[in-house]
Design a protein around this motif. Structure first.
Motif, PDB file in Angstrom:
ATOM      1  N   ILE A 224       0.048  -5.929  -6.614  1.00 24.61           N
ATOM      2  CA  ILE A 224       1.202  -6.689  -7.070  1.00 24.61           C
ATOM      3  C   ILE A 224       0.727  -7.946  -7.782  1.00 24.61           C
ATOM      4  O   ILE A 224      -0.130  -8.682  -7.277  1.00 24.61           O
ATOM      5  CB  ILE A 224       2.117  -7.052  -5.886  1.00 24.61           C
ATOM      6  CG1 ILE A 224       2.683  -5.754  -5.281  1.00 24.61           C
ATOM      7  CG2 ILE A 224       3.230  -7.999  -6.321  1.00 24.61           C
ATOM      8  CD1 ILE A 224       3.491  -5.944  -4.036  1.00 24.61           C
ATOM      9  N   VAL A 225       1.281  -8.168  -8.961  1.00 20.99           N
ATOM     10  CA  VAL A 225       0.991  -9.365  -9.749  1.00 20.99           C
ATOM     11  C   VAL A 225       2.296 -10.135  -9.914  1.00 20.99           C
ATOM     12  O   VAL A 225       3.276  -9.597 -10.441  1.00 20.99           O
ATOM     13  CB  VAL A 225       0.411  -9.012 -11.140  1.00 20.99           C
ATOM     14  CG1 VAL A 225       0.186 -10.275 -11.969  1.00 20.99           C
ATOM     15  CG2 VAL A 225      -0.882  -8.210 -11.007  1.00 20.99           C
TER      16      VAL A 225
ATOM     17  N   GLU B 178      -1.057  -6.068   5.041  1.00 19.15           N
ATOM     18  CA  GLU B 178      -0.647  -5.059   6.022  1.00 19.15           C
ATOM     19  C   GLU B 178      -0.583  -3.656   5.417  1.00 19.15           C
ATOM     20  O   GLU B 178      -1.013  -2.682   6.041  1.00 19.15           O
ATOM     21  CB  GLU B 178       0.728  -5.439   6.583  1.00 19.15           C
ATOM     22  CG  GLU B 178       1.356  -4.434   7.505  1.00 19.15           C
ATOM     23  CD  GLU B 178       2.796  -4.823   7.840  1.00 19.15           C
ATOM     24  OE1 GLU B 178       3.680  -3.941   7.769  1.00 19.15           O
ATOM     25  OE2 GLU B 178       3.033  -5.997   8.169  1.00 19.15           O
ATOM     26  N   ILE B 179      -0.056  -3.538   4.198  1.00 21.50           N
ATOM     27  CA  ILE B 179       0.104  -2.209   3.607  1.00 21.50           C
ATOM     28  C   ILE B 179      -1.085  -1.775   2.754  1.00 21.50           C
ATOM     29  O   ILE B 179      -1.144  -0.638   2.319  1.00 21.50           O
ATOM     30  CB  ILE B 179       1.411  -2.094   2.790  1.00 21.50           C
ATOM     31  CG1 ILE B 179       1.418  -3.041   1.598  1.00 21.50           C
ATOM     32  CG2 ILE B 179       2.616  -2.313   3.674  1.00 21.50           C
ATOM     33  CD1 ILE B 179       2.644  -2.904   0.704  1.00 21.50           C
ATOM     34  N   GLY B 180      -2.031  -2.692   2.521  1.00 20.89           N
ATOM     35  CA  GLY B 180      -3.254  -2.316   1.824  1.00 20.89           C
ATOM     36  C   GLY B 180      -3.220  -2.463   0.319  1.00 20.89           C
ATOM     37  O   GLY B 180      -3.898  -1.726  -0.393  1.00 20.89           O
ATOM     38  N   CYS B 181      -2.446  -3.415  -0.176  1.00 23.28           N
ATOM     39  CA  CYS B 181      -2.481  -3.690  -1.620  1.00 23.28           C
ATOM     40  C   CYS B 181      -2.887  -5.141  -1.833  1.00 23.28           C
ATOM     41  O   CYS B 181      -2.887  -5.942  -0.906  1.00 23.28           O
ATOM     42  CB  CYS B 181      -1.139  -3.378  -2.283  1.00 23.28           C
ATOM     43  SG  CYS B 181       0.222  -4.451  -1.823  1.00 23.28           S
ATOM     44  N   LYS B 182      -3.242  -5.449  -3.045  1.00 23.78           N
ATOM     45  CA  LYS B 182      -3.716  -6.788  -3.380  1.00 23.78           C
ATOM     46  C   LYS B 182      -2.586  -7.575  -4.044  1.00 23.78           C
ATOM     47  O   LYS B 182      -1.845  -7.037  -4.864  1.00 23.78           O
ATOM     48  CB  LYS B 182      -4.907  -6.672  -4.326  1.00 23.78           C
ATOM     49  CG  LYS B 182      -5.533  -7.985  -4.708  1.00 23.78           C
ATOM     50  CD  LYS B 182      -6.747  -7.755  -5.579  1.00 23.78           C
ATOM     51  CE  LYS B 182      -7.335  -9.081  -6.005  1.00 23.78           C
ATOM     52  NZ  LYS B 182      -8.480  -8.907  -6.891  1.00 23.78           N
ATOM     53  N   LEU B 183      -2.487  -8.860  -3.717  1.00 28.70           N
ATOM     54  CA  LEU B 183      -1.518  -9.754  -4.344  1.00 28.70           C
ATOM     55  C   LEU B 183      -2.254 -10.743  -5.225  1.00 28.70           C
ATOM     56  O   LEU B 183      -3.200 -11.388  -4.785  1.00 28.70           O
ATOM     57  CB  LEU B 183      -0.722 -10.513  -3.276  1.00 28.70           C
ATOM     58  CG  LEU B 183       0.218 -11.610  -3.791  1.00 28.70           C
ATOM     59  CD1 LEU B 183       1.334 -11.001  -4.642  1.00 28.70           C
ATOM     60  CD2 LEU B 183       0.787 -12.412  -2.631  1.00 28.70           C
ATOM     61  N   SER B 184      -1.812 -10.843  -6.471  1.00 30.58           N
ATOM     62  CA  SER B 184      -2.345 -11.831  -7.400  1.00 30.58           C
ATOM     63  C   SER B 184      -1.189 -12.620  -7.988  1.00 30.58           C
ATOM     64  O   SER B 184      -0.078 -12.099  -8.141  1.00 30.58           O
ATOM     65  CB  SER B 184      -3.113 -11.150  -8.541  1.00 30.58           C
ATOM     66  OG  SER B 184      -4.207 -10.423  -8.048  1.00 30.58           O
ATOM     67  N   VAL B 185      -1.466 -13.868  -8.328  1.00 31.74           N
ATOM     68  CA  VAL B 185      -0.485 -14.755  -8.943  1.00 31.74           C
ATOM     69  C   VAL B 185      -1.067 -15.217 -10.267  1.00 31.74           C
ATOM     70  O   VAL B 185      -2.259 -15.517 -10.359  1.00 31.74           O
ATOM     71  CB  VAL B 185      -0.203 -15.962  -8.016  1.00 31.74           C
ATOM     72  CG1 VAL B 185       0.685 -16.975  -8.690  1.00 31.74           C
ATOM     73  CG2 VAL B 185       0.409 -15.495  -6.711  1.00 31.74           C
ATOM     74  N   CYS B 186      -0.212 -15.273 -11.295  1.00 29.27           N
ATOM     75  CA  CYS B 186      -0.718 -15.721 -12.597  1.00 29.27           C
ATOM     76  C   CYS B 186       0.306 -16.605 -13.311  1.00 29.27           C
ATOM     77  O   CYS B 186       1.471 -16.661 -12.932  1.00 29.27           O
ATOM     78  CB  CYS B 186      -1.096 -14.530 -13.476  1.00 29.27           C
ATOM     79  SG  CYS B 186       0.289 -13.518 -14.021  1.00 29.27           S
TER      80      CYS B 186
ATOM     81  N   ALA C 181      -0.847   1.310 -12.306  1.00 30.91           N
ATOM     82  CA  ALA C 181      -1.809   0.750 -11.359  1.00 30.91           C
ATOM     83  C   ALA C 181      -1.296  -0.515 -10.685  1.00 30.91           C
ATOM     84  O   ALA C 181      -1.793  -0.907  -9.635  1.00 30.91           O
ATOM     85  CB  ALA C 181      -3.122   0.440 -12.079  1.00 30.91           C
ATOM     86  N   HIS C 182      -0.307  -1.159 -11.296  1.00 32.19           N
ATOM     87  CA  HIS C 182       0.182  -2.440 -10.808  1.00 32.19           C
ATOM     88  C   HIS C 182       1.703  -2.482 -10.818  1.00 32.19           C
ATOM     89  O   HIS C 182       2.341  -1.774 -11.587  1.00 32.19           O
ATOM     90  CB  HIS C 182      -0.298  -3.594 -11.709  1.00 32.19           C
ATOM     91  CG  HIS C 182      -1.748  -3.571 -11.977  1.00 32.19           C
ATOM     92  ND1 HIS C 182      -2.299  -2.908 -13.051  1.00 32.19           N
ATOM     93  CD2 HIS C 182      -2.787  -4.116 -11.306  1.00 32.19           C
ATOM     94  CE1 HIS C 182      -3.613  -3.057 -13.023  1.00 32.19           C
ATOM     95  NE2 HIS C 182      -3.928  -3.777 -11.981  1.00 32.19           N
ATOM     96  N   VAL C 183       2.221  -3.373  -9.987  1.00 33.26           N
ATOM     97  CA  VAL C 183       3.631  -3.745 -10.060  1.00 33.26           C
ATOM     98  C   VAL C 183       3.623  -5.214 -10.469  1.00 33.26           C
ATOM     99  O   VAL C 183       3.120  -6.065  -9.736  1.00 33.26           O
ATOM    100  CB  VAL C 183       4.342  -3.570  -8.704  1.00 33.26           C
ATOM    101  CG1 VAL C 183       5.784  -4.045  -8.803  1.00 33.26           C
ATOM    102  CG2 VAL C 183       4.289  -2.120  -8.247  1.00 33.26           C
ATOM    103  N   VAL C 184       4.130  -5.474 -11.662  1.00 38.79           N
ATOM    104  CA  VAL C 184       4.181  -6.848 -12.172  1.00 38.79           C
ATOM    105  C   VAL C 184       5.605  -7.367 -11.980  1.00 38.79           C
ATOM    106  O   VAL C 184       6.562  -6.726 -12.403  1.00 38.79           O
ATOM    107  CB  VAL C 184       3.773  -6.916 -13.659  1.00 38.79           C
ATOM    108  CG1 VAL C 184       3.880  -8.344 -14.170  1.00 38.79           C
ATOM    109  CG2 VAL C 184       2.368  -6.376 -13.854  1.00 38.79           C
ATOM    110  N   ILE C 185       5.699  -8.521 -11.355  1.00 40.40           N
ATOM    111  CA  ILE C 185       7.000  -9.139 -11.102  1.00 40.40           C
ATOM    112  C   ILE C 185       7.044 -10.445 -11.879  1.00 40.40           C
ATOM    113  O   ILE C 185       6.222 -11.339 -11.659  1.00 40.40           O
ATOM    114  CB  ILE C 185       7.207  -9.383  -9.601  1.00 40.40           C
ATOM    115  CG1 ILE C 185       7.126  -8.051  -8.850  1.00 40.40           C
ATOM    116  CG2 ILE C 185       8.539 -10.091  -9.353  1.00 40.40           C
ATOM    117  CD1 ILE C 185       6.998  -8.178  -7.363  1.00 40.40           C
ATOM    118  N   LYS C 186       8.003 -10.518 -12.794  1.00 40.53           N
ATOM    119  CA  LYS C 186       8.164 -11.711 -13.632  1.00 40.53           C
ATOM    120  C   LYS C 186       9.440 -12.431 -13.221  1.00 40.53           C
ATOM    121  O   LYS C 186      10.508 -11.827 -13.156  1.00 40.53           O
ATOM    122  CB  LYS C 186       8.237 -11.318 -15.108  1.00 40.53           C
ATOM    123  CG  LYS C 186       6.973 -10.632 -15.596  1.00 40.53           C
ATOM    124  CD  LYS C 186       7.087 -10.242 -17.048  1.00 40.53           C
ATOM    125  CE  LYS C 186       5.809  -9.544 -17.500  1.00 40.53           C
ATOM    126  NZ  LYS C 186       5.821  -9.240 -18.933  1.00 40.53           N
TER     127      LYS C 186
END
Length: 117
Positions: free
Chosen positions: A47-48, A74-82, A11-16
Protein backbone atom coordinates in the motif's frame (compact mmCIF):
# COMPACT_ATOMS: atom_id res chain seq x y z
CA UNK A 1 -17.32 9.69 3.34
CA UNK A 2 -13.52 10.03 2.93
CA UNK A 3 -12.34 11.78 -0.21
CA UNK A 4 -9.76 9.35 -1.54
CA UNK A 5 -8.88 7.78 -4.87
CA UNK A 6 -7.82 4.13 -4.89
CA UNK A 7 -5.75 2.80 -7.78
CA UNK A 8 -4.87 -0.89 -8.03
CA UNK A 9 -1.98 -1.38 -10.42
CA UNK A 10 -1.45 -5.09 -9.86
CA UNK A 11 1.49 -4.98 -7.47
CA UNK A 12 0.36 -2.02 -5.37
CA UNK A 13 -2.70 -0.29 -4.02
CA UNK A 14 -2.12 3.45 -4.30
CA UNK A 15 -4.36 5.67 -2.19
CA UNK A 16 -4.46 9.35 -3.09
CA UNK A 17 -6.04 11.85 -0.75
CA UNK A 18 -8.20 14.52 -2.37
CA UNK A 19 -8.42 16.75 0.71
CA UNK A 20 -5.91 19.52 1.36
CA UNK A 21 -6.55 19.34 5.10
CA UNK A 22 -7.48 16.48 7.39
CA UNK A 23 -8.16 18.31 10.62
CA UNK A 24 -11.36 16.83 12.04
CA UNK A 25 -10.90 13.88 14.42
CA UNK A 26 -14.12 12.16 13.36
CA UNK A 27 -13.18 12.51 9.70
CA UNK A 28 -9.69 11.15 10.42
CA UNK A 29 -11.27 8.08 12.05
CA UNK A 30 -13.51 7.59 8.99
CA UNK A 31 -10.45 7.74 6.76
CA UNK A 32 -8.65 5.29 9.05
CA UNK A 33 -11.52 2.81 8.90
CA UNK A 34 -11.58 3.08 5.10
CA UNK A 35 -7.80 2.52 4.92
CA UNK A 36 -8.07 -0.58 7.13
CA UNK A 37 -10.87 -1.87 4.90
CA UNK A 38 -8.70 -1.33 1.82
CA UNK A 39 -5.75 -3.09 3.47
CA UNK A 40 -7.95 -6.05 4.40
CA UNK A 41 -9.06 -6.43 0.78
CA UNK A 42 -5.66 -5.71 -0.77
CA UNK A 43 -4.68 -9.34 -1.22
CA UNK A 44 -1.35 -8.56 0.50
CA UNK A 45 -0.44 -6.03 -2.18
CA UNK A 46 1.75 -3.25 -0.86
CA UNK A 47 0.00 0.00 0.00
CA UNK A 48 1.26 3.43 -1.00
CA UNK A 49 -0.36 6.50 0.57
CA UNK A 50 0.09 9.57 -1.63
CA UNK A 51 -0.28 12.81 0.35
CA UNK A 52 0.50 15.17 -2.54
CA UNK A 53 -2.60 17.33 -2.00
CA UNK A 54 -2.57 17.27 1.82
CA UNK A 55 -0.98 20.30 3.43
CA UNK A 56 -2.22 19.92 7.01
CA UNK A 57 -3.17 16.91 9.08
CA UNK A 58 -4.41 16.54 12.66
CA UNK A 59 -2.51 14.33 15.07
CA UNK A 60 -5.52 11.99 15.07
CA UNK A 61 -4.79 11.23 11.40
CA UNK A 62 -1.20 10.40 12.27
CA UNK A 63 -2.62 7.93 14.79
CA UNK A 64 -4.63 6.37 11.98
CA UNK A 65 -1.39 5.88 10.02
CA UNK A 66 0.05 3.92 12.95
CA UNK A 67 -3.06 1.73 13.06
CA UNK A 68 -2.79 1.14 9.31
CA UNK A 69 0.90 0.28 9.62
CA UNK A 70 0.03 -2.29 12.30
CA UNK A 71 -2.70 -3.78 10.08
CA UNK A 72 -0.29 -4.02 7.14
CA UNK A 73 2.28 -5.76 9.31
CA UNK A 74 -0.41 -8.17 10.52
CA UNK A 75 -1.56 -9.14 7.02
CA UNK A 76 1.92 -9.19 5.47
CA UNK A 77 2.00 -6.18 3.18
CA UNK A 78 4.23 -3.13 3.17
CA UNK A 79 3.04 0.43 3.85
CA UNK A 80 4.79 3.37 2.22
CA UNK A 81 3.98 7.07 2.36
CA UNK A 82 4.95 9.55 -0.33
CA UNK A 83 4.63 13.16 -1.45
CA UNK A 84 4.52 14.66 2.04
CA UNK A 85 4.61 18.42 2.42
CA UNK A 86 7.63 19.64 4.40
CA UNK A 87 5.37 20.31 7.40
CA UNK A 88 3.87 16.81 7.38
CA UNK A 89 7.26 15.22 6.88
CA UNK A 90 8.64 17.14 9.85
CA UNK A 91 5.69 16.12 12.06
CA UNK A 92 6.07 12.46 11.15
CA UNK A 93 9.81 12.56 11.79
CA UNK A 94 9.37 14.35 15.13
CA UNK A 95 7.11 11.49 16.21
CA UNK A 96 9.73 8.98 15.00
CA UNK A 97 7.21 7.42 12.64
CA UNK A 98 9.85 7.48 9.91
CA UNK A 99 11.38 4.57 11.86
CA UNK A 100 8.32 2.37 11.27
CA UNK A 101 6.82 3.77 8.04
CA UNK A 102 8.85 4.13 4.85
CA UNK A 103 8.68 7.67 3.49
CA UNK A 104 9.46 8.57 -0.12
CA UNK A 105 9.59 11.80 -2.10
CA UNK A 106 7.45 10.47 -4.94
CA UNK A 107 5.07 7.65 -5.76
CA UNK A 108 7.45 6.10 -8.28
CA UNK A 109 10.19 5.77 -5.61
CA UNK A 110 7.75 4.17 -3.17
CA UNK A 111 6.68 1.62 -5.75
CA UNK A 112 10.25 0.89 -6.82
CA UNK A 113 11.37 0.29 -3.23
CA UNK A 114 8.44 -2.02 -2.71
CA UNK A 115 9.43 -4.06 -5.78
CA UNK A 116 13.01 -4.48 -4.48
CA UNK A 117 11.90 -6.44 -1.43
Amino acid sequence: MPEIEVVNDGAHVVIKFKDTQIMDETYARQIGMKLIEIADSSGKRDIVLNFKRVQFMASSMIGQLVLLRNKCKEIGCKLSVCCLSPELSEAICLMNLDKIIDIFECERSAKAASNEV
